[in-house]
Design a protein around this motif. Structure first.
Motif, PDB file in Angstrom:
ATOM      1  N   GLN A 198     -21.685 -27.253 -11.510  1.00 22.54           N
ATOM      2  CA  GLN A 198     -20.679 -27.301 -12.562  1.00 22.54           C
ATOM      3  C   GLN A 198     -20.571 -28.712 -13.127  1.00 22.54           C
ATOM      4  OE1 GLN A 198     -16.017 -25.955 -13.297  1.00 22.54           O
ATOM      5  NE2 GLN A 198     -16.818 -26.081 -11.226  1.00 22.54           N
ATOM      6  N   ASN A 199     -20.602 -28.812 -14.450  1.00 19.98           N
ATOM      7  CA  ASN A 199     -20.419 -30.094 -15.135  1.00 19.98           C
ATOM      8  C   ASN A 199     -19.039 -30.140 -15.770  1.00 19.98           C
ATOM      9  OD1 ASN A 199     -23.691 -29.470 -15.981  1.00 19.98           O
ATOM     10  ND2 ASN A 199     -23.181 -31.333 -14.892  1.00 19.98           N
ATOM     11  N   TYR A 200     -18.457 -31.331 -15.814  1.00 14.02           N
ATOM     12  CA  TYR A 200     -17.193 -31.496 -16.521  1.00 14.02           C
ATOM     13  C   TYR A 200     -17.422 -32.341 -17.766  1.00 14.02           C
ATOM     14  CZ  TYR A 200     -12.604 -33.216 -17.842  1.00 14.02           C
ATOM     15  OH  TYR A 200     -11.483 -33.545 -18.565  1.00 14.02           O
ATOM     16  N   LEU A 234      -6.115 -31.356 -16.197  1.00 14.39           N
ATOM     17  CA  LEU A 234      -5.480 -31.757 -14.949  1.00 14.39           C
ATOM     18  C   LEU A 234      -6.496 -31.682 -13.819  1.00 14.39           C
ATOM     19  CD1 LEU A 234      -2.170 -29.688 -15.294  1.00 14.39           C
ATOM     20  CD2 LEU A 234      -2.533 -32.085 -15.912  1.00 14.39           C
ATOM     21  N   GLY A 235      -6.392 -32.598 -12.872  1.00 16.45           N
ATOM     22  CA  GLY A 235      -7.324 -32.562 -11.756  1.00 16.45           C
ATOM     23  C   GLY A 235      -7.056 -33.652 -10.744  1.00 16.45           C
ATOM     24  N   TYR A 236      -7.971 -33.755  -9.792  1.00 16.40           N
ATOM     25  CA  TYR A 236      -7.868 -34.789  -8.764  1.00 16.40           C
ATOM     26  C   TYR A 236      -9.257 -35.072  -8.207  1.00 16.40           C
ATOM     27  CZ  TYR A 236      -8.392 -31.046  -5.283  1.00 16.40           C
ATOM     28  OH  TYR A 236      -8.869 -29.993  -4.537  1.00 16.40           O
ATOM     29  N   ILE A 237      -9.388 -36.204  -7.527  1.00 14.05           N
ATOM     30  CA  ILE A 237     -10.633 -36.574  -6.851  1.00 14.05           C
ATOM     31  C   ILE A 237     -10.362 -36.619  -5.356  1.00 14.05           C
ATOM     32  CG2 ILE A 237     -12.251 -38.469  -6.442  1.00 14.05           C
ATOM     33  CD1 ILE A 237     -12.254 -39.064  -9.369  1.00 14.05           C
ATOM     34  N   ASP A 238     -11.225 -35.966  -4.582  1.00 15.49           N
ATOM     35  CA  ASP A 238     -11.014 -35.950  -3.134  1.00 15.49           C
ATOM     36  C   ASP A 238     -11.503 -37.254  -2.504  1.00 15.49           C
ATOM     37  OD1 ASP A 238     -13.774 -35.813  -2.823  1.00 15.49           O
ATOM     38  OD2 ASP A 238     -13.808 -33.715  -2.208  1.00 15.49           O
ATOM     39  N   LYS A 239     -11.373 -37.364  -1.204  1.00 16.51           N
ATOM     40  CA  LYS A 239     -11.696 -38.608  -0.503  1.00 16.51           C
ATOM     41  C   LYS A 239     -13.177 -38.963  -0.578  1.00 16.51           C
ATOM     42  CE  LYS A 239     -12.205 -36.270   3.977  1.00 16.51           C
ATOM     43  NZ  LYS A 239     -11.712 -36.209   5.381  1.00 16.51           N
ATOM     44  N   ASN A 240     -14.019 -37.980  -0.915  1.00 13.92           N
ATOM     45  CA  ASN A 240     -15.458 -38.228  -1.019  1.00 13.92           C
ATOM     46  C   ASN A 240     -15.912 -38.482  -2.453  1.00 13.92           C
ATOM     47  OD1 ASN A 240     -16.025 -37.856   1.808  1.00 13.92           O
ATOM     48  ND2 ASN A 240     -15.702 -35.659   1.483  1.00 13.92           N
ATOM     49  N   GLY A 241     -14.951 -38.524  -3.384  1.00 15.56           N
ATOM     50  CA  GLY A 241     -15.282 -38.851  -4.763  1.00 15.56           C
ATOM     51  C   GLY A 241     -15.623 -37.669  -5.644  1.00 15.56           C
ATOM     52  N   TYR A 242     -15.333 -36.446  -5.189  1.00 15.44           N
ATOM     53  CA  TYR A 242     -15.650 -35.258  -5.982  1.00 15.44           C
ATOM     54  C   TYR A 242     -14.446 -34.843  -6.823  1.00 15.44           C
ATOM     55  CZ  TYR A 242     -19.896 -34.881  -3.256  1.00 15.44           C
ATOM     56  OH  TYR A 242     -21.112 -35.145  -2.688  1.00 15.44           O
ATOM     57  N   LEU A 243     -14.721 -34.539  -8.092  1.00 17.63           N
ATOM     58  CA  LEU A 243     -13.672 -34.176  -9.037  1.00 17.63           C
ATOM     59  C   LEU A 243     -13.421 -32.674  -9.012  1.00 17.63           C
ATOM     60  CD1 LEU A 243     -11.799 -34.924 -11.471  1.00 17.63           C
ATOM     61  CD2 LEU A 243     -13.778 -34.493 -12.954  1.00 17.63           C
ATOM     62  N   TYR A 244     -12.151 -32.311  -9.042  1.00 14.30           N
ATOM     63  CA  TYR A 244     -11.735 -30.911  -9.126  1.00 14.30           C
ATOM     64  C   TYR A 244     -10.814 -30.760 -10.335  1.00 14.30           C
ATOM     65  CZ  TYR A 244     -13.487 -30.383  -4.352  1.00 14.30           C
ATOM     66  OH  TYR A 244     -14.290 -30.352  -3.235  1.00 14.30           O
ATOM     67  N   ILE A 245     -11.098 -29.783 -11.176  1.00  9.97           N
ATOM     68  CA  ILE A 245     -10.255 -29.493 -12.336  1.00  9.97           C
ATOM     69  C   ILE A 245      -9.273 -28.395 -11.935  1.00  9.97           C
ATOM     70  CG2 ILE A 245     -10.203 -28.849 -14.764  1.00  9.97           C
ATOM     71  CD1 ILE A 245     -11.728 -31.445 -14.136  1.00  9.97           C
ATOM     72  N   THR A 246      -7.988 -28.646 -12.140  1.00 10.85           N
ATOM     73  CA  THR A 246      -6.971 -27.692 -11.692  1.00 10.85           C
ATOM     74  C   THR A 246      -6.217 -27.026 -12.833  1.00 10.85           C
ATOM     75  OG1 THR A 246      -5.351 -29.477 -11.490  1.00 10.85           O
ATOM     76  CG2 THR A 246      -6.635 -28.929  -9.529  1.00 10.85           C
ATOM     77  N   GLY A 247      -6.493 -27.411 -14.053  1.00 14.67           N
ATOM     78  CA  GLY A 247      -5.789 -26.771 -15.158  1.00 14.67           C
ATOM     79  C   GLY A 247      -5.877 -27.604 -16.418  1.00 14.67           C
ATOM     80  N   ARG A 248      -5.118 -27.178 -17.385  1.00 17.06           N
ATOM     81  CA  ARG A 248      -5.105 -27.853 -18.684  1.00 17.06           C
ATOM     82  C   ARG A 248      -3.662 -28.137 -19.048  1.00 17.06           C
ATOM     83  NH1 ARG A 248      -8.029 -30.509 -22.365  1.00 17.06           N
ATOM     84  NH2 ARG A 248      -7.449 -30.114 -24.505  1.00 17.06           N
ATOM     85  N   SER A 258     -15.912 -27.716  -7.256  1.00 21.26           N
ATOM     86  CA  SER A 258     -15.954 -29.110  -7.700  1.00 21.26           C
ATOM     87  C   SER A 258     -16.878 -29.275  -8.899  1.00 21.26           C
ATOM     88  CB  SER A 258     -16.430 -30.024  -6.571  1.00 21.26           C
ATOM     89  OG  SER A 258     -16.619 -31.350  -7.049  1.00 21.26           O
ATOM     90  N   ALA A 259     -16.499 -30.189  -9.792  1.00 20.26           N
ATOM     91  CA  ALA A 259     -17.331 -30.510 -10.954  1.00 20.26           C
ATOM     92  C   ALA A 259     -18.278 -31.665 -10.664  1.00 20.26           C
ATOM     93  CB  ALA A 259     -16.447 -30.854 -12.150  1.00 20.26           C
TER      94      ALA A 259
END
Length: 470
Positions: free
Chosen positions: A281-283, A358-372, A304-305
């Motif tokens: 998945q690309n963001y 909307l989103g966040y980055i986990d402790k390993n640097g991976y981005l997650y998109i959680t909404g708009r 994860s993106a």
């Protein structure tokens, strides 16, 4: 770097290598170059010149790319639009950027000539010719690269102005998803994936183009050619899960890229388990394309993106519950929105683009998109994100595809409405779905209306077509 430099560099290295394959046959890099030269002369004869904004109305194929490069070379600004845009939509987009010049392939030529009186409509020549042409150099002062349109979530058409840097920066750090030996199959219009198309050409790869997505055509290409990558959308991958039983045809792929909208972990997992092919998945968005990448030699992390690309910066604002609104800065961020002669930098401050996601980055640097941020369902003043409800729906066995939207309601302002496609043998009822949601969501987040759909309807950009169910 200019897009013409990108093309010429690949031409010098791979003149006789196929750049495009499709129902039109095979086109090599040198043949596409000759087609570009012929269209430069063609466009000049039709009074297209430097700094003109020129709409390209064409399906995937050599005509689209020949027109794109020809316009770029003469210093005009290519304006890419969806190949299924209506006459009214074309008129609206042209008016927003003050242009009346359109180049079109044979498919739409007579329709546009008939319905767009007062516009300059030029037919893109598909003639390759046999004459050998000398090398050309791109305009050295060109800064503007392309105009593309986005409506985001507002429904208002916005013309995004991209620079040459925006279009070519990926060539400096191509990553692991594009090698010169790769063969890509593109299931969606070039206009929506132009940066990936340009990167593939700059690397000397081959693109198999589909004018319109069809499972039968895709299967034929997969069986005939040694395809290494598939470009699709979450909706397309869901259709493939349900519509293809010959799982072996995907075994030779290095991977598949999911573009355009959020890929649910369930769709990702189902596809990977069935076909043995990873989806990455690309963001990105029209205003800041290709912001992340998951390394191709790594098993994708569901949901994860990937990680932010080299050269791109990310920040979060208004953080609540460990997630915040995403801001981006880097070589992929647009110049601004172009209205008439004015460039608006609305949404950009000190180089930072406010994405609305909307989103966040986990402790390993991976981005997650959680909404708009702009796609919030307002239920009695309480805010609900469709993503949260969709995530719960995908936890229910038997749910193949889920999409949640807000619907106007006289009593509550808005209510969540869920559109669900079930697996072939699922026997879920609306009561089952509602009970499942009530056990996992606050009452105001539970869909007030649940609709089962038989088929997934996609727009020409591969995204879920909400209007077809309303």
């Amino acid at each position: 770097m200019h897009v013409i430099e990108l093309f010429i560099r690949a031409l010098d290295q791979f003149p006789d290598k196929p750049v495009l394959i499709g129902e039109f046959g095979t086109i090599t890099y040198s043949q596409l170059y000759r087609m570009m030269i012929r269209n430069m002369a063609n466009f000049s004869q039709n009074s297209i010149q430097a700094n003109d904004r020129v709409v390209i109305y064409a399906l995937n194929g050599p005509e689209f790319l020949a027109a794109y490069f020809a316009l770029s070379y003469i210093g005009a600004i290519p304006v890419t639009i969806g190949p299924k845009s209506t006459i009214a939509e074309i008129q609206k987009m042209c008016a927003s950027i003050d242009t009346y010049k359109i180049v079109v392939d044979q498919t739409g030529y007579h329709v546009l000539r008939k319905h767009l009186s007062g516009y300059s409509v030029t037919l893109i020549t598909a003639d390759i010719g046999t004459k050998s042409w000398g090398k050309v150099k791109p305009p050295s002062s060109a800064e503007y690269g392309q105009i593309r349109f986005t409506s985001g979530t507002t429904g208002q058409v916005k013309p995004v102005l991209l620079s040459q840097k925006n279009l070519t920066w990926r060539l400096e750090h191509p990553g692991t998803h594009c090698l010169s030996e790769d063969v890509f199959v593109c299931c969606i219009p070039f206009t929506y994936r132009i940066i990936k198309v340009l990167l593939a050409i700059g690397m000397g790869a081959t693109i198999i183009s589909m004018k319109t997505f069809a499972i039968k055509t895709l299967l034929a290409y997969l069986e005939r050619y040694q395809i290494t990558w598939l470009w699709g959308t979450p909706g397309i991958y869901q259709i493939l899960i349900e519509g293809i039983d010959r799982i072996q045809v995907f075994r030779g792929l290095r991977g598949a890229s999911s573009l355009g909208s959020y890929l649910s972990p369930r769709t990702q997992e189902l596809f990977q388990n069935k076909f043995g092919c990873n989806i990455y998945q690309n963001y990105g968005l029209a205003e800041a394309m290709d912001s992340t990448e998951m390394p191709a030699d790594q098993i994708p992390i569901l949901g994860s993106a990937g990680k932010i690309r080299h050269g791109v910066e990310i920040d979060f604002c208004n953080i609540q519950d460990e997630q915040g609104e995403i801001f981006l800065r880097g070589p992929n961020v647009m110049m601004g929105y172009l209205y008439g002669e004015q460039i608006s930098d609305s949404g950009i401050e000190n180089g930072w683009l406010r994405t609305g996601d909307l989103g966040y980055i986990d402790k390993n640097g991976y981005l997650y998109i959680t909404g708009r941020n702009k796609v919030i369902i307002n239920v009695d003043g309480l805010k609900v994100t469709p993503y949260e409800i969709e995530s719960v729906l995908y936890q229910l066995p038997g749910v193949s595809y889920a999409e949640v939207i807000g619907k106007t309601d006289a009593l509550r302002g808005e209510i969540p409405v869920a559109y669900i496609k079930l697996d072939k043998h699922a026997t879920l009822s609306k009561t089952d779905v509602k009970r499942h949601c009530m056990e996992r969501l606050s009452l105001y987040k539970v869909p007030r209306q649940i609709e089962f759909i038989e088929n997934i309807t996609l727009k020409d950009n591969g995204k879920f077509n909400q209007r077809s169910y309303l």
